[in-house]
Design a protein around this motif. Structure first.
Motif, mmCIF file in Angstrom:
data_model
loop_
_atom_site.group_PDB
_atom_site.id
_atom_site.type_symbol
_atom_site.label_atom_id
_atom_site.label_comp_id
_atom_site.label_asym_id
_atom_site.label_seq_id
_atom_site.Cartn_x
_atom_site.Cartn_y
_atom_site.Cartn_z
ATOM 1 N N LEU A 67 12.566 2.716 2.296
ATOM 2 C CA LEU A 67 12.775 4.124 2.608
ATOM 3 C C LEU A 67 11.539 4.950 2.255
ATOM 4 C CD1 LEU A 67 15.771 3.132 2.512
ATOM 5 C CD2 LEU A 67 16.331 5.314 1.414
ATOM 6 N N PHE A 68 11.208 5.889 3.122
ATOM 7 C CA PHE A 68 10.249 6.914 2.743
ATOM 8 C C PHE A 68 10.878 7.782 1.648
ATOM 9 C CE2 PHE A 68 8.557 5.792 6.844
ATOM 10 C CZ PHE A 68 7.193 6.069 6.768
ATOM 11 N N LYS A 69 10.056 8.294 0.768
ATOM 12 C CA LYS A 69 10.585 9.170 -0.278
ATOM 13 C C LYS A 69 11.147 10.461 0.303
ATOM 14 C CE LYS A 69 8.126 7.477 -4.326
ATOM 15 N NZ LYS A 69 7.173 7.797 -5.427
ATOM 16 N N THR A 70 10.750 10.780 1.538
ATOM 17 C CA THR A 70 11.235 11.985 2.204
ATOM 18 C C THR A 70 12.424 11.706 3.122
ATOM 19 O OG1 THR A 70 9.591 11.619 3.949
ATOM 20 C CG2 THR A 70 8.972 13.102 2.148
ATOM 21 N N ALA A 71 13.016 10.519 3.036
ATOM 22 C CA ALA A 71 14.135 10.153 3.919
ATOM 23 C C ALA A 71 15.235 11.201 3.846
ATOM 24 C CB ALA A 71 14.684 8.791 3.526
ATOM 25 N N SER A 72 15.721 11.606 5.018
ATOM 26 C CA SER A 72 16.682 12.711 5.078
ATOM 27 C C SER A 72 18.097 12.304 4.699
ATOM 28 C CB SER A 72 16.666 13.331 6.480
ATOM 29 O OG SER A 72 17.018 12.347 7.452
ATOM 30 N N GLN A 73 18.438 11.027 4.872
ATOM 31 C CA GLN A 73 19.788 10.544 4.557
ATOM 32 C C GLN A 73 19.674 9.251 3.747
ATOM 33 O OE1 GLN A 73 22.568 11.132 8.171
ATOM 34 N NE2 GLN A 73 20.553 10.867 9.080
ATOM 35 N N PRO A 74 19.240 9.360 2.507
ATOM 36 C CA PRO A 74 18.915 8.147 1.742
ATOM 37 C C PRO A 74 20.071 7.165 1.596
ATOM 38 C CG PRO A 74 18.903 10.103 0.333
ATOM 39 C CD PRO A 74 18.946 10.584 1.730
ATOM 40 N N GLU A 75 21.291 7.645 1.394
ATOM 41 C CA GLU A 75 22.401 6.708 1.214
ATOM 42 C C GLU A 75 22.713 5.951 2.507
ATOM 43 O OE1 GLU A 75 23.713 5.692 -1.602
ATOM 44 O OE2 GLU A 75 22.176 6.986 -2.474
ATOM 45 N N LEU A 76 22.711 6.665 3.623
ATOM 46 C CA LEU A 76 22.937 6.021 4.910
ATOM 47 C C LEU A 76 21.788 5.054 5.219
ATOM 48 C CD1 LEU A 76 24.771 5.794 7.370
ATOM 49 C CD2 LEU A 76 23.495 7.685 8.418
ATOM 50 N N GLU A 116 0.827 -1.212 0.000
ATOM 51 C CA GLU A 116 0.000 0.000 0.000
ATOM 52 C C GLU A 116 0.862 1.262 0.000
ATOM 53 O OE1 GLU A 116 -3.028 2.396 2.994
ATOM 54 O OE2 GLU A 116 -3.064 0.200 3.034
ATOM 55 N N LEU A 117 1.928 1.268 0.809
ATOM 56 C CA LEU A 117 2.793 2.450 0.884
ATOM 57 C C LEU A 117 3.480 2.726 -0.454
ATOM 58 C CD1 LEU A 117 4.438 2.006 4.401
ATOM 59 C CD2 LEU A 117 2.536 3.500 3.761
ATOM 60 N N ILE A 118 3.816 1.664 -1.167
ATOM 61 C CA ILE A 118 4.432 1.832 -2.491
ATOM 62 C C ILE A 118 3.392 2.310 -3.494
ATOM 63 C CG2 ILE A 118 5.483 0.590 -4.434
ATOM 64 C CD1 ILE A 118 6.930 -1.139 -2.321
ATOM 65 N N ALA A 119 2.201 1.704 -3.454
ATOM 66 C CA ALA A 119 1.142 2.067 -4.400
ATOM 67 C C ALA A 119 0.723 3.525 -4.258
ATOM 68 C CB ALA A 119 -0.065 1.150 -4.214
ATOM 69 N N THR A 120 0.772 4.039 -3.026
ATOM 70 C CA THR A 120 0.371 5.430 -2.786
ATOM 71 C C THR A 120 1.533 6.411 -2.926
ATOM 72 O OG1 THR A 120 0.657 5.036 -0.408
ATOM 73 C CG2 THR A 120 -1.572 4.815 -1.299
ATOM 74 N N GLY A 121 2.713 5.893 -3.260
ATOM 75 C CA GLY A 121 3.850 6.769 -3.524
ATOM 76 C C GLY A 121 4.515 7.348 -2.293
ATOM 77 N N ILE A 122 4.283 6.742 -1.135
ATOM 78 C CA ILE A 122 4.842 7.276 0.104
ATOM 79 C C ILE A 122 6.257 6.771 0.347
ATOM 80 C CG2 ILE A 122 4.577 7.269 2.625
ATOM 81 C CD1 ILE A 122 1.518 7.293 2.122
ATOM 82 N N VAL A 123 6.516 5.509 -0.005
ATOM 83 C CA VAL A 123 7.866 4.979 0.131
ATOM 84 C C VAL A 123 8.450 4.718 -1.246
ATOM 85 C CG1 VAL A 123 7.297 3.913 2.340
ATOM 86 C CG2 VAL A 123 7.243 2.535 0.266
ATOM 87 N N ASP A 124 9.767 4.584 -1.287
ATOM 88 C CA ASP A 124 10.501 4.330 -2.527
ATOM 89 C C ASP A 124 10.509 2.830 -2.804
ATOM 90 O OD1 ASP A 124 12.303 4.026 -4.571
ATOM 91 O OD2 ASP A 124 13.968 5.040 -3.569
ATOM 92 N N GLY A 125 9.730 2.409 -3.781
ATOM 93 C CA GLY A 125 9.623 0.992 -4.080
ATOM 94 C C GLY A 125 10.937 0.343 -4.452
ATOM 95 N N SER A 126 11.857 1.114 -5.050
ATOM 96 C CA SER A 126 13.146 0.541 -5.456
ATOM 97 C C SER A 126 14.023 0.189 -4.266
ATOM 98 C CB SER A 126 13.896 1.518 -6.372
ATOM 99 O OG SER A 126 14.341 2.651 -5.643
#
Length: 234
Positions: free
Chosen positions: A197-206, A66-76
């Motif tokens: 990861l949430f698409k708004t994650a502050s430190q995506p690489e970490l 659901e979180l991926i379908a609604t675009g809230i988290v990064d599916g990749s």
């Protein structure tokens, strides 16, 4: 460690035991800070629908879909973690009643002074439906010790319940209890959990490094030690 740069995680309770025992300390020993908000998946999803955001979510597979379908988290970024099964526990030193078959389970539940389960957690929601299907809901619930969320085995320590039902890994969070076994396969409920990861994650690489840490060989051993079945190749 600088907590101002800590990775923020919102997670289902199911992985708390291996996280506290091995996974988070190993991450922190690498010099990284992490803060986890522990709550049932149902509550996590309600919070997210109300606008709550974090860096990483660990929830059931269905919730992650659901979180991926609604675009809230990064599916990749999605990874699969573990499968969890429901078990029963007693206070340490108490007799271990028979739950090896469905008939034995029914007899044990009917004989229990009080059964503790969580009405807000996935295991408790399933358990309530299971006892309805088995025709013993009225009898069991008349003496049940229910909680809205949290760890049902705490009711064993307080003496309010003689049996606790929850995901095995969640039962093992509470010291002073003994898991007597899993529900029989005929009535078992297996739940799979994912992280992303949430698409708004502050430190995506970490955060991606942390997700890789969650699938390490060391993490795999930690999950297994706490009653969970890893679903990845480490």
């Amino acid at each position: 460690m600088n907590n101002s740069t800590a990775i923020q995680i919102i997670s289902a309770l199911v992985v708390r035991s291996p996280f506290d025992a091995e996974i988070l300390p190993a991450w922190q020993q690498q010099g990284h800070a992490v803060e986890v908000k522990w709550t049932p998946t149902t509550v996590i999803m309600d919070n997210i629908r109300d606008g709550y955001r974090s860096d990483i979510a660990i929830v059931t597979v269905g919730a992650m879909d659901e979180l991926i379908a609604t675009g809230i988290v990064d599916g990749s970024s999605r990874i699969e973690l573990v499968e969890s099964r429901i078990g029963l526990a007693v206070k340490a030193g108490e007799p271990h009643p028979d739950i090896t078959t469905t008939d034995a389970l029914v007899a044990t539940l009917l004989a229990a002074r009080s059964v503790a389960y969580s009405i807000g957690g996935a295991s408790g929601i399933y358990f309530n439906a299971m006892i309805e299907k088995l025709g013993i809901a009225e009898a069991v619930n008349a003496r049940a010790s229910t909680i809205p969320e949290g760890f049902t085995a705490e009711k064993l320590i307080s003496g309010e319940a003689s049996l606790a039902v929850q995901q095995v890994s969640e039962l093992l969070v509470v010291p002073g209890i003994e898991v007597i076994g899993r529900l029989p396969e005929a009535v078992q409920k297996t739940t799979a959990f994912s992280a992303a990861l949430f698409k708004t994650a502050s430190q995506p690489e970490l955060c991606r490094d942390f997700l890789r840490h969650l699938q390490s060989a060391e993490a795999s051993r930690a999950y297994q030690a706490k009653g969970l079945d890893p679903v990845f190749n480490s």
